[in-house]
Every structure is written in C-alpha cells, then in structure tokens.
Design an enzyme around this catalytic site. Structure first.
Site, short mmCIF file in Angstrom:
data_model
loop_
_atom_site.label_atom_id
_atom_site.label_comp_id
_atom_site.label_asym_id
_atom_site.label_seq_id
_atom_site.Cartn_x
_atom_site.Cartn_y
_atom_site.Cartn_z
N VAL A 184 1.60 9.54 -18.96
CA VAL A 184 3.09 9.19 -18.81
C VAL A 184 3.39 8.01 -19.70
CG1 VAL A 184 4.72 8.24 -17.27
CG2 VAL A 184 2.85 9.85 -16.42
N CYS A 185 4.63 8.27 -20.48
CA CYS A 185 4.95 7.14 -21.23
C CYS A 185 3.89 6.87 -22.46
CB CYS A 185 5.22 6.05 -20.30
SG CYS A 185 6.22 4.59 -20.89
N GLY A 186 3.73 5.71 -22.78
CA GLY A 186 3.05 5.35 -24.07
C GLY A 186 1.58 5.92 -23.69
#
Lengths: 222, 222
Positions: free
Chosen positions: B104-106
C-alpha cells in the site's frame, strides 16, 4: 517545535476497540500543526484491538490533562466496557470542559451513556442505530453529524470523513483539503454495498451473522 | 476455532510507517475466516508509527513462518529503512514463495528494491510515483493495481480499497461485499482534493511543503 500545542486531542483506547475507527482520525489529525494527541486508557499496558493488534496507550484516565477534543470509537468489544463507571466519569468530566465532544462508529453509545448526547443528534454504525435511539439520542444517518460541538461519525471508515470534517473546523478548509490530498483520499470502493440501504436486506442479514462469527476472537481481546 | 489458518498474512511494521496504510487492510482482512495475521519487524519492541502511535509487532523477521500474503506500507520514515539488507532479504525470500506480494502507498518502493516488481505494473502514493518509476517499475495510477500476483494500492487510504480487492480475490465477491458493509465503507470525502489531478498544481505544491513540515517529528519515530 517547542510551541505549546494549539489543540489537545484525546483518543480513548480500550480492549476490543475497532482500530480503524480511531486510526482514521488519528492519521488525519496527527498531521495538523500544533495538535497534541493523548491515547488514553486505564493503564499504560498494551491494549488489544478487535483486529488483533496490540497498541500502547500513553496517558491514563487518571493523569489525562484537560482536553480540547475528546474522541471515542466503537468496537466488537465495546459492550464489555461501555458501562464502566471510571470511563463514563472520565468522559463526562472531559465533556464538561472540552471544546468538541466526538465519536466514530459505536463510540456515540459511550457518549450517550456518559450523558453527553442529551438533546443532540448523532451518528453511529448502522448496526448500532437502534441501541443509540434507545438511549434517547436522535440518530442521524449522515456520514458525519455536526450538532453544535458534538461531531460524530458513522461506522468504521467514516472516521476518515469525520477527521477531515474536524480538521476543517479546527484549521479551515485549505489545510483540510491538503490533508485529504496527502492521504490520497480519493476512494474507489470496489462494491456498492457500503450502507445497509445500498446493500439490501438480504446482505444485511448475512452481515449480521458474519459479525457474530467474528465475536469469539474477542475472548482474547479482553 | 482450532482449524489451521486458510491464509497466513504478514504485515511489516517498521518505525515511521504510516499506520493507516496497514491498519486499513488489517481491518478488512482480520475479519475474514481463517486468516492468521503476523505483524513483523526485527524485534518485538514497540514500533512508533508516523502518526506517533506505539504498536507491537508479534513476529520477527527471523522467526516469521512462510507467508501466503506479504504486505508492506509506506510512511514518512520509510527512507531510513528501505535499504535495510535484512528487510529486503526477508521480502525477497518471502516473495519467492508467497501466493500474493502486496503493498500500500510507498510500500511498493520496498518491493521494487527487493527485486519483486521487475516487469510488473504497480501503484504507489502520488508523491512517490517518480521514485517508483526510477526503480524501473511501470507505475499505475489506478487506486489498486492487480498484475498477476502483485497487488498494490495507491496512497494511505487506498489500503481499504486494496484490502477489499484482496478479500474478493481470496474469498469471493460476497464475503468482500459483506466486509465492505460491516466497515460501512460508503465514503463521503468532504472535498474533491483526493488526487493530484483533482487538487491541481497549486494545492499539490502546498501539500509538498506541508509534508516537509511533518518530517521533524520523525526524529522521535526512529
């Protein structure tokens, strides 16, 4: 960075709480300049959330300073603590001086039991609407209900909408818009079953049964 | 309740991680029958998230069993750990046997650095798109990118969409729809600034400056 905080925000952590109820708003509000967050429970021992994670409170009910904002969420384990006299007294006392009295999901049931929602409208998780109504609260089915200084969110994921709404009230629209952007809150739910109205009666019934199946794990959470 | 788990899911916890990146999917996936979750870091000592909360891992990199699903999120503190050889080796090793390799995300930057995204498309936080592209990954700007067994979500709140997508893949649509209902995931973002495209260049620039202002707190998170 040594300025005194602009707002002191208290999040109640209790065994069996739903982590996302509280971590949604925490993620929003922790990024605001000058917000000091207290994570509050009876002791500083680890607390098990209803998704099985251990989190650490950093403040006790007894040593918590006077808060500007008090917030409590719901959880599969809430029934076991929602009549706790120490907790209800804490909420009532903080509520008598706080600028904002807030909740997410089933957390509004705690506020009602602490006598903080008399004459107010409030939101809650859809499965808790009847219980909240039985406590003489006018139940709102909006995602976030703002009634004077009571700000209450609906179920679980509504904590994010609640957090952004509160951010906007405390810091203005531009800061709240920036926070929404940084959280990339551009939701794309894969299904259209996020509310009982959308999901329909059959799926609601299945969901209630499914939720009961999640309950046994709570023996561990207490 | 003594059945062996159907899926073993590992969530990496590291100092300075964004809690919502991981707690979104954790909330979705923990409710599924037969999912066993491991919260993994180098030691079992408390880990401070980038919103200041202390969480407890329950599994170490060294003693983690073979996982069916590995997941890692992003965070303001990720740069300090994303080249850690122990972590990258752990990801690579788990990735060689896991059924699903996810982020998820970075978090997709970690997967790329561990060599797990070569020849794959992946999502990431909008502010990390350039970094991911520099690691020779084809960046997708969808909310959730599914490319064979790599499932990656966009920034922070995309973890919820990611979790529901994964739930649907693992357990089918009906269970995922029920989970969406139980989480009352019927989002109502107060603003239309959840993506850089919607927010516009001026707000994006302000958001980047705002994010830099959030960084000093990370000295505490490490």
């Amino acid at each position: 960075m040594t300025d005194s905080p602009k707002y002191t925000l208290g999040l109640v952590f209790y065994p069996g709480m739903t982590s996302l109820d509280i971590i949604g708003p925490q993620q929003v509000l922790s990024s605001l300049p000058g917000v000091q967050i207290h994570r509050i429970w009876k002791t500083l021992e680890p607390v098990k959330t209803d998704d099985g994670m251990m989190v650490l409170p950093d403040t006790t009910l007894a040593n918590c300073p006077q808060l500007d904002v008090i917030c409590i969420g719901g959880g599969l384990g809430q029934v076991a603590v929602e009549d706790d006299p120490d907790l209800l007294e804490f909420l009532y006392k903080q509520g008598s001086t706080a600028k904002f009295i807030t909740s997410v999901c089933g957390g509004s049931v705690f506020l009602a039991k602490a006598g903080l929602l008399e004459g107010y409208r409030a939101a809650t998780h859809w499965a808790a609407r009847d219980r909240l109504a039985q406590l003489d609260v006018t139940v709102g089915t909006e995602r976030v209900v703002v009634d004077r200084n009571r700000i209450t969110g609906g179920g679980v994921t509504a904590g994010i909408d609640f957090g952004l709404t509160l951010a906007s009230i405390l810091y203005g629209e531009e800061i709240a818009k920036i926070t929404q952007l940084l959280m990339e809150y551009n939701p794309a739910p894969p299904f259209d079953t996020g509310s009982p109205e959308q999901a329909g009666a059959e799926l609601v019934e299945k969901a209630m049964l499914f939720m009961q199946g999640m309950m046994p794990d709570l023996a561990i959470a207490q």
